[in-house]
Design a protein around this motif. Structure first.
Motif, PDB file in Angstrom:
ATOM      1  N   THR A  97      -6.742   3.736  -5.066  1.00 33.07           N
ATOM      2  CA  THR A  97      -6.125   2.418  -5.109  1.00 33.07           C
ATOM      3  C   THR A  97      -4.791   2.500  -4.372  1.00 33.07           C
ATOM      4  OG1 THR A  97      -5.172   2.920  -7.278  1.00 33.07           O
ATOM      5  CG2 THR A  97      -7.241   1.694  -7.266  1.00 33.07           C
ATOM      6  N   VAL A  98      -4.285   1.327  -3.962  1.00 34.76           N
ATOM      7  CA  VAL A  98      -3.049   1.270  -3.186  1.00 34.76           C
ATOM      8  C   VAL A  98      -2.111   0.263  -3.828  1.00 34.76           C
ATOM      9  CG1 VAL A  98      -2.065   0.775  -0.914  1.00 34.76           C
ATOM     10  CG2 VAL A  98      -4.321   1.846  -1.077  1.00 34.76           C
ATOM     11  N   ALA A  99      -0.852   0.666  -4.010  1.00 40.10           N
ATOM     12  CA  ALA A  99       0.161  -0.221  -4.572  1.00 40.10           C
ATOM     13  C   ALA A  99       0.484  -1.320  -3.570  1.00 40.10           C
ATOM     14  CB  ALA A  99       1.425   0.566  -4.913  1.00 40.10           C
ATOM     15  N   ALA A 100       0.483  -2.573  -4.041  1.00 45.40           N
ATOM     16  CA  ALA A 100       0.730  -3.715  -3.161  1.00 45.40           C
ATOM     17  C   ALA A 100       2.140  -3.696  -2.585  1.00 45.40           C
ATOM     18  CB  ALA A 100       0.483  -5.014  -3.925  1.00 45.40           C
ATOM     19  N   GLU A 101       3.115  -3.282  -3.382  1.00 44.07           N
ATOM     20  CA  GLU A 101       4.514  -3.389  -2.946  1.00 44.07           C
ATOM     21  C   GLU A 101       4.903  -2.414  -1.842  1.00 44.07           C
ATOM     22  OE1 GLU A 101       6.691  -0.774  -6.383  1.00 44.07           O
ATOM     23  OE2 GLU A 101       5.885  -2.750  -6.931  1.00 44.07           O
ATOM     24  N   ASP A 102       4.403  -1.174  -1.884  1.00 43.82           N
ATOM     25  CA  ASP A 102       4.844  -0.197  -0.886  1.00 43.82           C
ATOM     26  C   ASP A 102       3.695   0.585  -0.249  1.00 43.82           C
ATOM     27  OD1 ASP A 102       4.087   1.486  -2.918  1.00 43.82           O
ATOM     28  OD2 ASP A 102       6.059   2.388  -3.213  1.00 43.82           O
ATOM     29  N   GLN A 103       2.473   0.180  -0.501  1.00 45.58           N
ATOM     30  CA  GLN A 103       1.282   0.789   0.087  1.00 45.58           C
ATOM     31  C   GLN A 103       1.092   2.256  -0.316  1.00 45.58           C
ATOM     32  OE1 GLN A 103      -1.044  -1.200   1.807  1.00 45.58           O
ATOM     33  NE2 GLN A 103       0.330  -2.657   0.836  1.00 45.58           N
ATOM     34  N   THR A 104       1.673   2.658  -1.434  1.00 45.42           N
ATOM     35  CA  THR A 104       1.473   4.017  -1.931  1.00 45.42           C
ATOM     36  C   THR A 104       0.030   4.168  -2.394  1.00 45.42           C
ATOM     37  OG1 THR A 104       3.763   4.172  -2.638  1.00 45.42           O
ATOM     38  CG2 THR A 104       2.211   5.724  -3.639  1.00 45.42           C
ATOM     39  N   GLU A 105      -0.629   5.197  -1.873  1.00 45.57           N
ATOM     40  CA  GLU A 105      -2.018   5.461  -2.235  1.00 45.57           C
ATOM     41  C   GLU A 105      -2.051   6.391  -3.450  1.00 45.57           C
ATOM     42  OE1 GLU A 105      -5.235   6.177   0.804  1.00 45.57           O
ATOM     43  OE2 GLU A 105      -5.174   8.155  -0.148  1.00 45.57           O
TER      44      GLU A 105
END
Length: 173
Positions: A148-156
């Motif tokens: 999954t990827v965080a919406a705010e900073d694209q952290t996978e």
């Protein structure tokens, strides 16, 4: 993601607190521990007798480390060696005496290892108390990972679903 970072920072801060009252591992926990191992996976639950032996040797910073599973009434020992690498930093290895050597970390009364074998991730935790210990192994197949990827900073972030657990409360004899 912010929650995860805050959680990790709080754990790091907690683990750096004074441990003046903490017993010395492994010396203060030598002995034989016995109990029932609970195994749970997609096929259901099972229970077997189990022992954990932690004994001194003639060598400094080297200990006998034996897991005994009782299968159909017959003991099936796994004879390993626990070696101190850096006691002050909690660094140990579990030598399976066959070429396999697993890194282990002792922190907060627990010896923890994470390793991969045949496409499975395993986390082992042995938490020690005055007259008993908890033993746990958690399994996850690497092939069943979820990304999954965080919406705010694209952290996978990659997570691995737990497929099997083995847990036991073992009483010091």
């Amino acid at each position: 993601m912010k929650f995860i970072i805050c959680f990790l920072i709080s754990i790091i801060g907690f683990s750096q607190q004074s441990d003046t009252l903490v017993k010395q591992f492994p010396d203060d926990y030598l002995g034989i521990y016995k109990g029932k191992l609970q195994i749970e996976n997609s096929r259901g639950k099972n229970e077997i007798d189990m022992e954990f032996h932690l004994k001194a040797t003639d060598s400094l910073d080297v200990f006998k480390y034996t897991l005994v599973y009782v299968i159909n009434g017959e003991p099936s020992p796994r004879n390993y060696t626990l070696k101190v690498i850096d006691k002050a930093k909690g660094k140990f290895v579990v030598d399976e005496n066959n070429g396999i050597v697993l890194d282990a970390k002792y922190v907060n009364n627990s010896l923890i290892s994470i390793f991969e074998v045949q496409g499975n991730l395993l986390i082992t935790t042995e938490r020690f108390f005055d007259d008993y210990m908890f033993f746990e192994i958690v399994f996850s197949g690497k092939d069943s990972k979820k990304v999954t990827v965080a919406a705010e900073d694209q952290t996978e972030v990659v997570s691995y679903p737990v497929t099997t657990t083995q847990t036991a409360k073992l009483i010091k004899q």
